[in-house]
Every structure is written in structure tokens, then in C-alpha cells.
Design an enzyme around this catalytic site. Sequence first.
Site, PDB file in Angstrom:
ATOM      1  N   GLU B  89       2.444 -53.755  41.404  1.00 39.88           N
ATOM      2  CA  GLU B  89       3.054 -55.079  41.259  1.00 39.88           C
ATOM      3  C   GLU B  89       4.524 -55.010  41.663  1.00 39.88           C
ATOM      4  O   GLU B  89       5.029 -55.870  42.367  1.00 39.88           O
ATOM      5  CB  GLU B  89       2.926 -55.585  39.812  1.00 39.88           C
ATOM      6  CG  GLU B  89       1.529 -56.060  39.434  1.00 39.88           C
ATOM      7  CD  GLU B  89       0.534 -54.938  39.268  1.00 39.88           C
ATOM      8  OE1 GLU B  89       0.956 -53.772  39.128  1.00 39.88           O
ATOM      9  OE2 GLU B  89      -0.679 -55.222  39.274  1.00 39.88           O
ATOM     10  N   HIS B 158      -3.886 -58.451  27.656  1.00 40.90           N
ATOM     11  CA  HIS B 158      -4.237 -59.382  28.736  1.00 40.90           C
ATOM     12  C   HIS B 158      -4.049 -60.837  28.329  1.00 40.90           C
ATOM     13  O   HIS B 158      -4.521 -61.730  29.008  1.00 40.90           O
ATOM     14  CB  HIS B 158      -5.720 -59.235  29.108  1.00 40.90           C
ATOM     15  CG  HIS B 158      -6.076 -57.982  29.823  1.00 40.90           C
ATOM     16  ND1 HIS B 158      -6.833 -56.999  29.249  1.00 40.90           N
ATOM     17  CD2 HIS B 158      -5.788 -57.554  31.060  1.00 40.90           C
ATOM     18  CE1 HIS B 158      -7.002 -56.024  30.114  1.00 40.90           C
ATOM     19  NE2 HIS B 158      -6.375 -56.325  31.224  1.00 40.90           N
TER      20      HIS B 158
END
Lengths: 420, 360
Positions: B89, B158
Site C-alpha cells: 500500500e 478489518h
Amino acid sequence: MATRKCLQLLKIPNRRLFHGNNALLKEGPSFPGAQTTWTEKLSFVTKSSYAPIPVYRVMDRKGSVIDPEGDPQLPRETLLKMYKDMRTLNILDKILYESQRQGRISFYMTNYGEEAIHIGSAAALDLEDVIYGQYREAGVLVWRGFTAQQFVDQCYGNRDDLGKGRQMPVHYGAKHLNFVTISSPLSTQMPQAVGAAYALKGKGRVVVCYYGDGAASEGDAHAAFNFGATLECPVILFCRNNGYAISTPVKDQYRGDGVAARGPAFGIHTLRVDGNDVFAVYNATKLAKKYCLEESKPVVVEAMAYRLGHHSTSDDSTAYRSQDEVDQWATTDNPATKMKIYLMKKGLWSEDEEKKFLKEKREEVMTAFTAGEKKPKPNWNECFKDVYKFMPEHIEKQMNDMKKHVDKYKKQYPVDQYET
Amino acid sequence: MAPIKATSLLNLAGKALHRRQFSVSKIASAKQMTVRDALNSALDEEMTRDERVFIIGEEVAQYDGAYKVTRGLWKKYGDKRVIDTPITEMGFTGIAVGAAMAGLRPVCEYMTFNFAMQAIDQIINSAGKTFYMSAGRVNVPIVFRGPNGAAAGVGAQHSQCYGAWYAHCPGLKVISPYNSEDCKGLLKAAIRDPDPVVFLENEILYGVQYPMSDQALSNDFVLPIGKAKIERPGKHITIVAHSRAVETSLQAANELSSKGIEAEVINLRSLRPLDINTITASVAKTNHLITVEQGWPSAGIGAEILARIMESEAFFHLDQPAIRLTGVDTPMPYTKSLEMAALPVPKDVVEMTKKLLKVK
């Protein structure tokens, strides 16, 4: 002035400044950034300047030992445990994968194709060695004695789940087995493993950090390699290169010679092994551990394999690879089958024993499965615990209020579904 | 960046959430469109309109995106415009920020904003501050997008809402859309914007259908960034929400309506700039305020709104203290029942409203 300073410096045997005491006097380059030679020829160093790192193996694809020197000559019981654990992993995978498909658990990840990596490496370690896994290392836990019941309990998040039902399925953790709980974000385990190894320096233990070919692209991976090398930590940075990161094939993941080639670039001793060959993995891990402990330095291992299953139950790999490709790997270079052939050639295993073992194991796992499904959920008061080491007052108050409330209105709540 | 990177809950979202739609602005004959398709059409149209627009992220090309938001775009625009990256990322965000600095218009997709924490330095310190630090010489026209907040059954790592995190930072624009029209009009606005925009989608809403007006279906449907929308007018209480909490609030408003309470529901759409004027105007009319969000309470969006009300004239219009309804102050439990209890539901909004209005 400058000369005097240099002379002064020369008297100080500081290796951070000079590579050798007479660095300034020798003919070669004396830059602090590299120990090397001069050249007058201008040319690129390319990928093909070096030969690719070869893959170490003990057996061929048919399970025959190529060079008898390579056979670790393990005792019969060890060999049988290794093979049985590989098959146990397969059975657990089949039953838990199916249970996800039936909607009984929310998520699952299988380990097909990586059995030899898990078992071969785990067998070469000791229980005191600390494992930092990524998520596809269930075989290491099988080897260390995590029971079928414990696997099922975690996936169901029931009363006996060591994680108290707080994590998604397959996020196993077992302190008694020195297996650090799996973290969902990728590669976070890598610098942490190096840190743990730093803490364990000189204690006769190594840390083994598993990660995938995709995880190796995260910035964390580079930090882990570099800190492992510079802080000289006894850590085995164990890459499971199975060809795919979810759908991304390795050709889109990197363009160099895999992950192994990065090891020497960081100054780390490196091994590349056939991940379908349990003995190659065993020998490599054994050697890596010995070196880590003797030198107090890291080792990079890259085990080459092929992910036979989907990435997870959230993935359908037929969208990006052909069934033929998968079948080819499953039939021609299968790690468990290879070991079975080896054992049969040695007369240590037979089809009858195989049938009997598989039947018994399946029954054992099914029994655990049925029991796990029936177990109550953890005590409701667990939801107030473990956010902080010592429960803050406001949370304690909430918990006590809830207790009073539940005691008073027991009949309105499914209290029988929870551990008391 | 997780195992579970593609813990796609597509099926779940599809099944559980074909629920009724309460938006008052809908047109009876309006075409229905899922949030996913609305996002997809915004990307598609902007890629056709402007050659500089490209998509970069993990699994966005051949796999069509972890949540299928980029479906068909790789086939249509090819490798040059839809780029699958290695798993990093921090890496691909840095690449995208650099490309934006050099004049391209990247749309940077995260499998979830939970994983964008790996890249947060690039988002805040580089994308968010470069225009200022370069004395206005280098702007960074980039969109950071992906699912944000809680999905279902994917655990604490998450399920976090990053609305408050990014809304905190000057230099960024932050959008938290609710339905298909929001997603289409605001994503197009974000792509055309000269500044970095953080675009916070919701995984559960991807599969939900909402009506699209004819106007919203057209190629030039662009909504203004920084403007809230009154989803439902009312006079008794103001309920301010963003993302999926708008749905929660609309359901509550519907129930309250049957009891004679008309709630005004404001869909924030943008978290930065925050359209405080729409809120204060509404509070001046209703004299009551509740904020609803799925993120945590401390230093959250609701906290910000309440503080701004306190600092403004609107404070004198309040008959009761304003109240925040938020996600519970805990890492998201994995257990289904606890997870449901950790997020605000319509019943919470209804009860809090009745309490504020002193109605039984």
C-alpha cells in the site's frame, strides 16, 4: 589540518569509519558505503549478471532420493509423524473448508500444496523456537500438537477457543506452542519477528517468520530484512513462494530472481529449496537454525511451491488460472504424495495403513467438529475484557451493570448458550 | 494487505441488504442501480472523459477488484490505465502520489481502508501537504478510495471507520457517500478535483440497489464536494449521519413518523469540508440534534459536529443537549451478536429521539 585529522582518525580502530585500519592507504576504493574494487569499464549489472539461485532438493518428483547424502535418515517414528501430520492437515482443511461452504463458519483458508513446507520446517525446529506465521501455516501447529479440537474451536469461536472468539477463523494463536496469533494485516509479523529474535539473542532459540511472495513486497518486509541483518538477529525469514498473491501471479509481483535473491543484497545468508520436498525443507531449516544460533545472524529461506487451493473462501481462483494448471501440479509434484512414495519404497507405509489412518483421522476430526459446534459461546463478560491489561473503572462499571441486568432478566436472554 | 484481504462479503451484502429505500427524493420510475455499479460507471465515464485518469491498486485489473468495483475496466482500458500492483500500500500510494504530482489523475484503490494505514504517511504528509509545502506550485489531484468501516464478520482489524482520521487533516477532502447517486456524483467530482480526495465507501452497501434519477444517469452528473443533502425533511429533530448510518437514520425516521415525529435526516456526504450551515439551519428549525455514525465516539465526526454547534449561534436554538450515537468504544468483536450490538441500529436512534423529545 585535514591531514592531522586523518592521522588522528587512523589511530582509532573504528570500523564504522574505515573498513580495516589501513583503508586510506590501500589501492582500492575506501568509501564507507561499499567494500569493493575499481573498474574502468562502464556497464550495467543486470539480472543475468548472476545465475539464478538454484533450488535445493533431496528427492526427485517421483519421491526418489537423488543423492543419499541428502537423506536426513530420520527415525521411523519421525517419518511417520511427518507424513501423518501432512494428511491430518489435508483432512482438517477438507472438513473446515466444507463447513464454511455450508455456512457454519464465516471464513477459511486451506493449506493444499504447502504441506511439506509446514511439516518439513516445523520438524527441524524445537518447540521453544517462536513462530510468527502469516495465516497459511496450520501444518506447523499440527506438528506442534495443536489438536483437531483446538482447530475446530478456534474456527467456531466457542468457549474453548484460545482466542475467546475474537478473531476470524484461521487466526490461530497458541502461547503454549510458541505460535504468535495471526494478524490480519499482511507482513506486520515480519519486523515483529525480527524484534522478537533481537530479544531472544543468546538464549539458544530462533524465531521463524513465515510470509508469502506477495507479503515480501510490503515495506515491512524490507525493514525486516534490513534490521535482521544490521541488528544480527537469530531469525529465519521463511518465504512460502506459492506463485500467487490472491490472484496476482509472481510475474506481476516482482521481476528479480524471486525473494531469495534479496537475501544476499541485504547481506543475509540465503537458501532456496523445493517446497514440495519435505526433506529439502527439513535440511534447509536445520542448517538455517544452526547458523542462526552459532553466528547470531538471520537467514532467508525461500521455499518454492504451488498454491493448490483458492487463496481463501472469499476467492475463486478459476477466474485467473486454469484447472489444468492446478491439476498438473496436484498430480505431478504433490508434496504429500511424494513423501508417501518415499515411505512406501522404504517399506514403512502401505495402502492398507493409509486407508486405515485416513478413516480414523477423519472420524477424529468429525468428532471434534461435532463437539465444537455444540459447545457454548464464551462467557458474555469476556466482551469487556482484554482491551486493556487492567480493566479501567468505566469498563468495570459497565460489566457490573450488565451482570446485574442479566441476573435480573435471565429469562429474556439466551444465557444457556454462553459459558457461565 | 491481509490474508483476508479479499474477505469479500458480496453474497452476504447482497442477501441481507436488499432492504427498502427511504429516500424522499426518489422518482417513482427511477432506474435502480447498486452502489457498486454507480461507482463503476463513475470510474468508467471519467476514464473516457479524461485520458489522464487511471486506476492503481491490488487486484483491480484482471480480477476486477476485490469487491468488483472495477469490473470490466481492465478489459476496456487495458494495462496502461488499470494497473495491478505488487502488495504494498505504501508503495503504490507513493507511485500514485508521484504520478499526480506529474500531472496524471490517479484513482488509488485500497482493498479496505484498514490496509491504507500502511500508506497513511503518503496520504497525509505527501498528498495532503505538498500543495502547501510547495507554496502552491505542485497540486496533487488524486483519489484514494475503497471500503471503509465495518463490514460483517471480519474482526477488529478489518472493521474500522477512518472518517474522523482523515477529516482531521487540512489539505485533504473527505467524502463519505451513502447511496448510488452519492457515489456516482461525488466520485466524479473527486476525480475532477484538483486536490487529494479520500473517498470512503462501504462494503455492505456495495450490493444494495438505490434509485438513480435520469439526471444521475447522465455522463455529466457531478455533485458538489462539501455540501450535505437533506435526505428527508422534518421539523421535530435533526439527525445527521454519514455513509451507512444514513440508512440507519432513515429507517428510524420512518418509524418515528408513524408516531407523529418528523425527523429531518441530513446525509453529510462530505466530512471535510463539513457542511455545518445545513446542520445549523436545520437545528434552528427543529431545536434538537442527534448525530449517528459507525465510527468510535472519541474525537469522532459527531464530536466535531457537537463542538461546532456549541461554538455557533445554533447552540441557542437547542432545547436539549445534542447527543452522539456512535459505534461502541471497543475493537470490533468478531462474534456476530456482539458485532451487531457494537453498531448503531434504527432502534437506538428511535429510542434516543423519544428520550430527547420526552415522548413515551
